[in-house]
Design a protein around this motif. Structure first.
Motif, PDB file in Angstrom:
ATOM      1  N   ASP A  22      63.627  78.659  11.289  1.00 30.27           N
ATOM      2  CA  ASP A  22      63.252  79.295  12.557  1.00 30.27           C
ATOM      3  C   ASP A  22      64.487  79.516  13.426  1.00 30.27           C
ATOM      4  OD1 ASP A  22      63.544  76.873  14.468  1.00 30.27           O
ATOM      5  OD2 ASP A  22      62.331  76.084  12.817  1.00 30.27           O
ATOM      6  N   ASP A  24      65.168  78.448  16.289  1.00 28.39           N
ATOM      7  CA  ASP A  24      65.685  77.238  16.943  1.00 28.39           C
ATOM      8  C   ASP A  24      66.677  76.500  16.047  1.00 28.39           C
ATOM      9  OD1 ASP A  24      64.271  76.186  19.695  1.00 28.39           O
ATOM     10  OD2 ASP A  24      62.985  77.577  18.608  1.00 28.39           O
ATOM     11  N   GLN A  25      66.536  76.641  14.715  1.00 29.43           N
ATOM     12  CA  GLN A  25      67.527  76.045  13.815  1.00 29.43           C
ATOM     13  C   GLN A  25      68.772  76.920  13.782  1.00 29.43           C
ATOM     14  OE1 GLN A  25      66.532  73.111  13.264  1.00 29.43           O
ATOM     15  NE2 GLN A  25      64.546  73.859  13.948  1.00 29.43           N
ATOM     16  N   ALA A  29      68.043  76.310  21.588  1.00 32.60           N
ATOM     17  CA  ALA A  29      67.924  76.892  22.930  1.00 32.60           C
ATOM     18  C   ALA A  29      69.028  76.440  23.876  1.00 32.60           C
ATOM     19  CB  ALA A  29      66.560  76.551  23.522  1.00 32.60           C
ATOM     20  N   CYS A  80      61.771  83.002  11.689  1.00 33.84           N
ATOM     21  CA  CYS A  80      60.514  82.934  12.446  1.00 33.84           C
ATOM     22  C   CYS A  80      60.769  82.245  13.777  1.00 33.84           C
ATOM     23  CB  CYS A  80      59.440  82.202  11.640  1.00 33.84           C
ATOM     24  SG  CYS A  80      59.873  80.521  11.186  1.00 33.84           S
ATOM     25  N   GLY A  81      59.824  82.426  14.700  1.00 35.06           N
ATOM     26  CA  GLY A  81      59.952  81.780  15.997  1.00 35.06           C
ATOM     27  C   GLY A  81      60.311  82.753  17.090  1.00 35.06           C
ATOM     28  N   SER A  82      61.270  82.376  17.891  1.00 39.53           N
ATOM     29  CA  SER A  82      61.520  83.088  19.143  1.00 39.53           C
ATOM     30  C   SER A  82      62.169  84.453  18.918  1.00 39.53           C
ATOM     31  CB  SER A  82      62.373  82.231  20.067  1.00 39.53           C
ATOM     32  OG  SER A  82      63.704  82.652  20.065  1.00 39.53           O
ATOM     33  N   ARG A  84      64.823  85.480  20.405  1.00 42.05           N
ATOM     34  CA  ARG A  84      66.232  85.425  20.818  1.00 42.05           C
ATOM     35  C   ARG A  84      67.126  86.203  19.860  1.00 42.05           C
ATOM     36  NH1 ARG A  84      66.406  78.924  19.984  1.00 42.05           N
ATOM     37  NH2 ARG A  84      64.557  79.211  21.266  1.00 42.05           N
TER      38      ARG A  84
ATOM     39  N   SER B 132      59.172  85.928  22.723  1.00 41.30           N
ATOM     40  CA  SER B 132      58.152  86.142  21.694  1.00 41.30           C
ATOM     41  C   SER B 132      56.733  85.837  22.175  1.00 41.30           C
ATOM     42  CB  SER B 132      58.479  85.301  20.463  1.00 41.30           C
ATOM     43  OG  SER B 132      58.465  83.944  20.801  1.00 41.30           O
ATOM     44  N   ARG B 433      55.520  75.300  19.950  1.00 46.09           N
ATOM     45  CA  ARG B 433      56.389  75.165  18.771  1.00 46.09           C
ATOM     46  C   ARG B 433      56.786  73.716  18.544  1.00 46.09           C
ATOM     47  NH1 ARG B 433      59.408  80.699  20.015  1.00 46.09           N
ATOM     48  NH2 ARG B 433      57.885  81.957  18.895  1.00 46.09           N
ATOM     49  N   PHE B 435      59.123  73.051  16.089  1.00 48.96           N
ATOM     50  CA  PHE B 435      60.318  73.173  15.258  1.00 48.96           C
ATOM     51  C   PHE B 435      61.234  71.957  15.447  1.00 48.96           C
ATOM     52  CE2 PHE B 435      60.054  78.043  16.022  1.00 48.96           C
ATOM     53  CZ  PHE B 435      59.101  78.163  15.028  1.00 48.96           C
TER      54      PHE B 435
END
Lengths: 195, 469
Positions: A22, A24-25, A29, A80-82, A84, B132, B433, B435
């Motif tokens: 994702d 975030d990895q 943030a 996947c995810g945000s 950004r 998102s 989330r 994560f």
């Protein structure tokens, strides 16, 4: 504003065979505080790459000098995810020009394409073949040919990949979506009046 | 002449296409654009480099939410980079004429909470934001989706984005929900069924009586997490509940204009016979209070179930991720989460920080005290939610329970500000989330509903809320 052009890339590959990586990895943030597009590469995969004291973790692939190259090969559902865009900027800034996976999250894919970073989607079987090849010989090269939409390995095996014609033209010529949209401002104004 | 039946999604999309050409993505007109401090600075820089103005500043609304402290908001932001980012937003909005609800403004809050509560989010619109969870706004029957910063620049410069039309999916939930089961449980249940990538490439329409019987705020929770199954967005056809919610809000159309619009909005529904690329149907009665055990939102179970074993996984290719996930979470495959001790409870985020969420939490905790082993943060979604909570005396209930009521922002949902869950600690969270590191480096997140979070705050462990209600 023109971007870097992409035609063909022949490079060794960096394997990261993990699914559902994702954003975030890719870039946590807490490293999104910059107001420019540059410099995010330093913190690419930050928490996998460094321990809490900032020391590189020897077992993470980006810290392993055996693996070099401009092609990142990752497990399915990459990005996947945000939303950004910093994720695409970080990967590009760290020197990568292609990400190969068997599945990409939508927003990441768009963000990558908008930043001269080519997402190449291959079959699960071909992804495994690339990973196996790189595991056997980390110096083995992968060729990504955008013109012919093909990924070719050293043993000659290959697979074709999809990319829409518009994005292909943009990448090949370094065009930018905004230039195209700005050329339509008159039509858009007209649309807004009657919408 | 017969018109072929269309889905609601197609109706709204088609009404916003400025230009369609063979081989090109659609040029999609955007009615409403929201921006925040994290994903907009590079877009404004782009405008400056090109010497371009904002196409129509009235269509963009800004707020500061991702990177703001939730304590002492009246003081300058302590952390230099965060302060700079918020100041940059201020400067950009002033220079380009964009309306900003800055820290301290009574309308400030999480971008997806303030849009609807101010009446800026309306049916039939196209809405985007560099975030998102923009999918939240779809609860009003519009097309709302998250975009990257390059696309934020497109919208600022031209009020359009270039997009390929996604496929359509219908998710229908029928029947009556069990006691103690909330919208959050519905969406966590659906994601656990179809996985974190099960709707990638699709735009989802939610339907069925278990959906239409929900309040607007609950519908927002559902649409909010569409992205967690990979969908670009999700929407729900507007109805009386929608119109009643919008009526009288700050920037909502008023009087005759409102009535006229409602008549138009009544047509915003999928035509009988319209087809979807995929239809999924679930029985509401099968949904229980849900909790996630892993590191993506698809890794969820009913709170009374066991974590699956490797052998029980539907998808063999997920095995590596699954093992890595459980190792990160410090959990055993096949074990139960029920009764597992937690360290933090976070009630907040664009998923669950609206007034109804806070009321539900207050209902459970009223007259009780939090368990000694937990720290509880309640972070309202907006200044208006915070004010309303105080007006209703919810702040007193929280205070007496030992909860901390903070000021609005995204907070520990993504740990961009100082609200971070410490390494190795477990947090039951109403956010979206789980994560790795999402709530702070090495933090461990259990996603759950506000009721389940409140229950855990009281007992100090993962609890089946049905035992308390």
């Amino acid at each position: 504003m023109s971007k870097e052009k992409f035609t063909t890339l022949k490079s060794a590959a960096v394997p990261l065979p993990i699914e559902n990586i994702d954003t975030d990895q890719i870039i946590p943030a807490r490293f999104l505080k910059a107001t420019t597009r540059e410099g995010f590469g330093e913190n690419l995969f930050r928490d996998w790459r460094y321990d809490s004291d900032g020391k590189p973790k020897a077992d993470f692939v980006l810290n392993n000098p055996t693996y070099t190259g401009k092609i990142l090969v990752a497990g399915k559902n990459f990005g996947c995810g945000s939303s950004r865009e910093h994720a695409a900027w970080a990967i590009y800034d760290a020197g990568f020009r292609v990400v190969v996976s068997s599945f990409f999250a939508d927003i990441f894919k768009n963000n990558a394409l908008n930043n001269a970073l080519l997402p190449v989607q291959v079959s699960d079987a071909f992804l495994k073949k690339i990973l196996d090849t790189v595991a056997k010989n980390p110096k083995s090269t992968v060729t990504v040919d955008l013109q012919n939409q093909k990924v070719v390995l050293e043993d000659g095996s290959s697979e074709s990949f999809d990319i829409n014609a518009y994005k292909k033209t943009c990448l090949t010529n370094g065009y930018d979506d905004i230039d195209y949209l700005l050329s339509l401002r008159g039509e858009i104004k007209q649309f807004e009046l009657t919408h | 002449m017969s018109h072929s039946p269309k889905t609601l999604f197609d109706k709204i999309w088609d009404a916003h296409v400025v230009k369609q050409s063979e081989g090109y993505p659609d040029v999609l007109f955007i009615d409403r654009h929201f921006i925040h401090e994290v994903t907009s600075p590079q877009a404004f820089d782009g405008l400056r480099k090109r010497g371009v103005k904002v196409f129509n500043p009235d269509r963009t609304t800004a707020t500061a939410d991702h990177n703001v402290p939730t304590k002492d908001q009246h003081l300058p932001i302590k952390e230099a980079l965060s302060r700079h980012q918020v100041e940059t937003l201020r400067k950009n909005c002033a220079e380009f004429g964009v309306n900003l609800y800055d820290l301290g403004h009574p309308f400030q809050g999480i971008v997806h909470i303030i849009g609807p509560e101010l009446g800026l989010t309306l049916p039939g619109m196209t809405i985007v934001c560099g975030d998102s969870h923009t999918s939240t706004h779809g609860a009003f029957g519009n097309i709302a989706f998250g975009i990257g910063t390059s696309e934020v620049e497109q919208v600022l410069a031209t009020q359009c984005v270039l997009q390929y039309k996604p496929k359509r999916m219908r998710i229908e939930i029928n029947g009556k929900l069990q006691r103690g089961v909330l919208a959050k449980d519905i969406i966590l249940y659906v994601i656990s069924k179809i996985s974190a990538s099960g709707a990638t490439g699709y735009f989802v329409e939610y339907a069925g009586d278990a959906i239409t019987s929900l309040s607007m705020e609950a519908r927002m929770t559902i649409c909010n997490m569409s992205i967690e199954m990979g969908a670009r967005g999700g929407l729900i056809a507007p109805d009386e509940t929608t119109f009643n919610y919008i009526k009288g809000r700050q920037f909502a159309p008023k009087g005759e204009q409102f009535d006229r619009l409602v008549e138009q909005w009544r047509h915003l529904k999928t035509d009988p016979g319209a087809t979807y690329d995929e239809v999924l149907t679930y029985d509401a009665a099968d949904i229980g209070p849900m909790i996630t055990y892993g590191t993506n939102p698809g890794m969820g179970i009913k709170v009374t179930d066991r974590i699956p074993t490797v052998a029980e996984l539907k998808d063999i290719s997920e095995q590596t991720s699954f093992k890595k996930s459980l190792e990160y979470m410090g959990l055993e495959a096949g074990s139960q989460l029920l009764g597992k001790s937690v360290d933090y409870v976070f009630i907040g985020s664009c998923t669950n920080a609206r007034i109804e969420d806070l009321r539900l939490v207050a209902q459970i905790v009223k007259g009780k005290k939090k368990a000694a082993n937990v720290e509880v943060w309640v972070v309202p979604g907006s200044k208006q939610v915070e004010q309303q909570a105080r007006k209703e005396g919810l702040d007193k209930i929280f205070e007496e329970a030992g909860f901390e009521l903070r000021s609005p922002g995204c907070s520990a949902c993504l740990g961009m500000n100082e609200d971070k869950i410490p390494a190795g600690k477990y947090c039951i969270s109403t956010s979206n989330r789980n994560f790795e590191g999402r709530q702070g480096p090495k933090s461990r997140t259990f996603l759950a509903s506000p009721l389940s979070a409140a229950a855990a705050a009281i007992t100090g462990k993962v609890t089946d809320v049905r035992e308390l209600v």
